[in-house]
Design an enzyme around this catalytic site. Structure first.
Site, PDB file in Angstrom:
ATOM      1  N   ASP A  25      76.256  66.369  54.843  1.00 44.24           N
ATOM      2  CA  ASP A  25      77.009  65.365  55.590  1.00 44.24           C
ATOM      3  C   ASP A  25      78.199  66.109  56.503  1.00 44.24           C
ATOM      4  O   ASP A  25      78.572  65.698  57.430  1.00 44.24           O
ATOM      5  CB  ASP A  25      77.465  64.469  54.519  1.00 44.24           C
ATOM      6  CG  ASP A  25      76.610  63.700  53.763  1.00 44.24           C
ATOM      7  OD1 ASP A  25      75.463  63.520  54.274  1.00 44.24           O
ATOM      8  OD2 ASP A  25      76.645  63.449  52.399  1.00 44.24           O
ATOM      9  N   HIS A  59      76.926  60.584  48.303  1.00 40.75           N
ATOM     10  CA  HIS A  59      75.849  60.865  49.306  1.00 40.75           C
ATOM     11  C   HIS A  59      74.712  59.804  49.708  1.00 40.75           C
ATOM     12  O   HIS A  59      73.530  59.993  49.013  1.00 40.75           O
ATOM     13  CB  HIS A  59      75.501  62.237  48.926  1.00 40.75           C
ATOM     14  CG  HIS A  59      74.008  62.769  50.080  1.00 40.75           C
ATOM     15  ND1 HIS A  59      74.325  63.169  51.103  1.00 40.75           N
ATOM     16  CD2 HIS A  59      72.723  62.645  49.844  1.00 40.75           C
ATOM     17  CE1 HIS A  59      73.353  63.484  51.880  1.00 40.75           C
ATOM     18  NE2 HIS A  59      72.146  63.120  50.804  1.00 40.75           N
TER      19      HIS A  59
HETATM   20  N1  LIG Z   1      71.528  66.486  48.711  1.00 43.01           N
HETATM   21  C1  LIG Z   1      71.150  66.441  50.018  1.00 43.01           C
HETATM   22  O1  LIG Z   1      72.047  66.265  50.898  1.00 43.01           O
HETATM   23  C2  LIG Z   1      69.412  66.445  50.409  1.00 43.01           C
HETATM   24  C3  LIG Z   1      69.201  66.637  51.402  1.00 43.01           C
HETATM   25  C4  LIG Z   1      67.682  66.586  51.695  1.00 43.01           C
HETATM   26  C5  LIG Z   1      66.847  66.309  50.677  1.00 43.01           C
HETATM   27  N2  LIG Z   1      67.473  65.991  49.294  1.00 43.01           N
HETATM   28  C6  LIG Z   1      66.701  65.607  48.177  1.00 43.01           C
HETATM   29  O2  LIG Z   1      66.039  67.051  47.847  1.00 43.01           O
HETATM   30  C7  LIG Z   1      64.758  66.882  46.935  1.00 43.01           C
HETATM   31  C8  LIG Z   1      63.781  67.859  47.531  1.00 43.01           C
HETATM   32  O3  LIG Z   1      63.474  67.662  48.554  1.00 43.01           O
HETATM   33  P1  LIG Z   1      62.272  68.409  49.347  1.00 43.01           P
HETATM   34  O4  LIG Z   1      62.301  67.926  50.748  1.00 43.01           O
HETATM   35  O5  LIG Z   1      62.466  69.918  48.961  1.00 43.01           O
HETATM   36  O6  LIG Z   1      60.768  67.950  48.357  1.00 43.01           O
HETATM   37  P2  LIG Z   1      59.458  68.582  48.244  1.00 43.01           P
HETATM   38  O7  LIG Z   1      58.539  67.658  47.688  1.00 43.01           O
HETATM   39  O8  LIG Z   1      59.165  69.238  49.592  1.00 43.01           O
HETATM   40  O9  LIG Z   1      59.903  69.624  47.088  1.00 43.01           O
HETATM   41  C9  LIG Z   1      60.330  69.281  45.937  1.00 43.01           C
HETATM   42  C10 LIG Z   1      59.975  70.398  44.949  1.00 43.01           C
HETATM   43  O10 LIG Z   1      60.459  69.988  43.631  1.00 43.01           O
HETATM   44  C11 LIG Z   1      59.353  70.380  42.816  1.00 43.01           C
HETATM   45  N3  LIG Z   1      59.435  69.844  41.488  1.00 43.01           N
HETATM   46  C12 LIG Z   1      58.988  68.615  41.211  1.00 43.01           C
HETATM   47  N4  LIG Z   1      59.218  68.591  39.992  1.00 43.01           N
HETATM   48  C13 LIG Z   1      59.687  69.644  39.211  1.00 43.01           C
HETATM   49  C14 LIG Z   1      60.267  70.058  38.082  1.00 43.01           C
HETATM   50  N5  LIG Z   1      60.212  69.240  36.798  1.00 43.01           N
HETATM   51  N6  LIG Z   1      60.839  71.285  37.793  1.00 43.01           N
HETATM   52  C15 LIG Z   1      60.915  72.234  39.118  1.00 43.01           C
HETATM   53  N7  LIG Z   1      60.529  71.859  40.281  1.00 43.01           N
HETATM   54  C16 LIG Z   1      59.902  70.512  40.460  1.00 43.01           C
HETATM   55  C17 LIG Z   1      57.865  70.390  43.500  1.00 43.01           C
HETATM   56  O11 LIG Z   1      56.950  71.035  43.190  1.00 43.01           O
HETATM   57  C18 LIG Z   1      58.345  70.692  45.104  1.00 43.01           C
HETATM   58  O12 LIG Z   1      58.021  72.038  45.057  1.00 43.01           O
HETATM   59  C19 LIG Z   1      64.591  65.328  47.136  1.00 43.01           C
HETATM   60  O13 LIG Z   1      65.010  64.494  46.071  1.00 43.01           O
HETATM   61  C20 LIG Z   1      65.451  64.759  48.559  1.00 43.01           C
HETATM   62  O14 LIG Z   1      65.680  63.579  48.466  1.00 43.01           O
HETATM   63  C21 LIG Z   1      68.727  66.164  49.240  1.00 43.01           C
HETATM   64  O1  LIG Z   2      67.930  61.214  53.468  1.00 42.54           O
HETATM   65  C1  LIG Z   2      67.454  61.910  52.494  1.00 42.54           C
HETATM   66  O2  LIG Z   2      66.585  61.297  51.812  1.00 42.54           O
HETATM   67  C2  LIG Z   2      67.523  63.325  52.269  1.00 42.54           C
HETATM   68  C3  LIG Z   2      68.972  63.667  52.155  1.00 42.54           C
HETATM   69  O3  LIG Z   2      69.810  62.901  51.343  1.00 42.54           O
HETATM   70  C4  LIG Z   2      69.645  63.820  53.782  1.00 42.54           C
HETATM   71  O4  LIG Z   2      70.742  63.303  53.786  1.00 42.54           O
HETATM   72  O5  LIG Z   2      68.786  64.328  54.522  1.00 42.54           O
END
Ligand SMILES: NC(=O)c1ccc[n+]([C@@H]2O[C@H](COP(=O)([O-])OP(=O)(O)OC[C@H]3O[C@@H](n4cnc5c(N)ncnc54)[C@H](O)[C@@H]3O)[C@@H](O)[C@H]2O)c1
Ligand SMILES: O=C(O)C[C@H](O)C(=O)O
Length: 344
Positions: A178, A205
């Site tokens: 953010d 967030h």
């Molecule tokens: N905090 C933030 O600002 C922010 C920003 C973007 C995404 N996210 C979040 O991050 C998360 C991941 O996003 P992504 O795009 O990498 O998803 P993705 O599906 O591409 O990758 C997620 C990974 O997690 C793994 N996984 C699932 N269960 C697991 C477990 N028990 N142990 C270990 N690994 C496991 C999967 O195998 C996969 O490789 C989502 O929840 C998304 O909403 C948060």
């Molecule tokens: O928006 C989402 O679901 C992923 C992450 O929290 C973001 O802010 O990009």
């Protein structure tokens, strides 16, 4: 200051072969574990952490796919040793001795979903990973990326409390993206050098719980209230902007990896290495949980034991005061949802 990290890393790696090209042997041994390392965020985050000379061992864990990621990343000629782990039976080994654990494990949003729609799957993932952290590396600094962050961080804290390992100074919800967005959008509108921009962002967030404080942004600019509102809304909806643009292929991964890497770098340098007098003015969602108000403080001063000081919100504009009141009920209910789940 954080934004110079990649330039510094690029310079360091480009001098490969010289003594300066790699982290000095005198740098302390630091193990970082990434849980979910084979995912959309996990892979670029693994790359960025491999470029960080403060890391000596990098453990890449996922339920599957990590041997390939680990083999790939391990060929990069930087300091850290790469350790790949796949499957739950290897989770303990991945975590043992970790100083910092970063958790991007879990499912991402698709268009039309809220972050809270991810709760049913991701809450359980975060709970089980944190249970293992409490067992194998109870003193690690834990950075939770998995959404919904407003609930997954409370889940983590409850798990740690039950295990007797909770330390409010060592658990973080990574809301740095953010801040990254607020800086980028502000620089574009204010026509200032993005590298010079500081914008505190407080709250949580998700949507309105994200509250950028553009009245405190520097370098200051004479933006109209309409422009400030538009910037605020764009920052709050930044995640959705990416989710829609990716049209079903996930959410932010590359910008998130960057944000996760700079926050982890901050902890490695300022906290674990105890560089004195440093102030991280752009994040965080820490020390939260039973008292939502605490999580609203944006500025943390780090010391050897994690967060040493939480600084205040500063002077808010009327618009920001309204935003602050508006976000509290949603943030509070997301926190309570996480706490309830963890204790069920
Ligand atoms: N905090 C933030 O600002 C922010 C920003 C973007 C995404 N996210 C979040 O991050 C998360 C991941 O996003 P992504 O795009 O990498 O998803 P993705 O599906 O591409 O990758 C997620 C990974 O997690 C793994 N996984 C699932 N269960 C697991 C477990 N028990 N142990 C270990 N690994 C496991 C999967 O195998 C996969 O490789 C989502 O929840 C998304 O909403 C948060
Ligand atoms: O928006 C989402 O679901 C992923 C992450 O929290 C973001 O802010 O990009």
């Amino acid at each position: 200051m954080r934004t110079s990290m990649l330039r510094t890393l690029a310079r360091r790696t480009s001098t490969a072969g010289t003594r300066r090209g790699f982290a000095s042997e005198s740098a302390p041994d630091r193990k970082v574990a990434i849980l979910g390392a084979a995912g959309g965020i996990g892979q670029p985050l693994s790359l960025l952490m491999k470029l960080n000379p403060l890391v000596s061992r990098l453990a890449l864990y996922d339920i599957a796919g990590t041997p390939g990621v680990a083999a790939d990343v391990s060929h990069i000629n930087t300091r850290s040793e790469i350790l790949g782990y796949a499957g739950e039976e290897q989770l303990g080994k991945a975590l043992e001795g970790a100083d910092v654990v970063i958790i991007p494990a879990g499912v991402p949003r698709k268009p039309g979903m809220t972050r809270d729609d991810l709760f049913n799957i991701n809450a359980g993932i975060v709970k089980s990973l944190c249970t293992a952290i409490a067992k194998y590396c109870p003193h690690a600094l834990v950075n939770v990326i998995s959404n919904p962050v407003n609930s997954t961080v409370p889940i983590a804290s409850e798990v740690f409390k039950k295990a007797g390992t909770y330390d409010e100074k060592r658990l973080f919800g990574v809301t740095t993206l953010d801040v990254v967005r607020a800086k980028t959008f502000y620089a574009g509108k204010a026509k200032v050098n993005v590298a010079d921009v500081i914008v505190p962002v407080v709250g949580g967030h998700a949507g309105v719980t994200i509250l950028p404080l553009f009245s405190q942004a520097t370098p200051s600019a004479n933006l109209s209230s309409e422009e400030i509102e538009a910037l605020t809304k764009r920052t709050q909806d930044g995640g959705t902007e990416v989710v829609e643009a990716k049209a079903g292929k996930g959410s932010a991964t590359l910008s998130m990896a960057y944000a996760g890497a700079i926050f982890a770098d901050c902890l490695l340098e300022w906290d674990l290495n105890g560089v004195p007098g440093c102030l991280y003015s752009c994040h965080s969602y820490s020390q939260l949980v039973t008292e939502p108000a605490i999580s609203l403080h944006p500025r943390l001063r780090f010391g050897k034991n994690g967060v040493e000081e939480v600084l205040g919100l500063g002077a808010l504009s009327d618009y920001e005061k309204e935003g602050l009141e508006a976000l509290k009920p949603e943030l509070k209910s997301s926190i309570e949802k996480g706490i309830k789940f963890a204790n069920a």
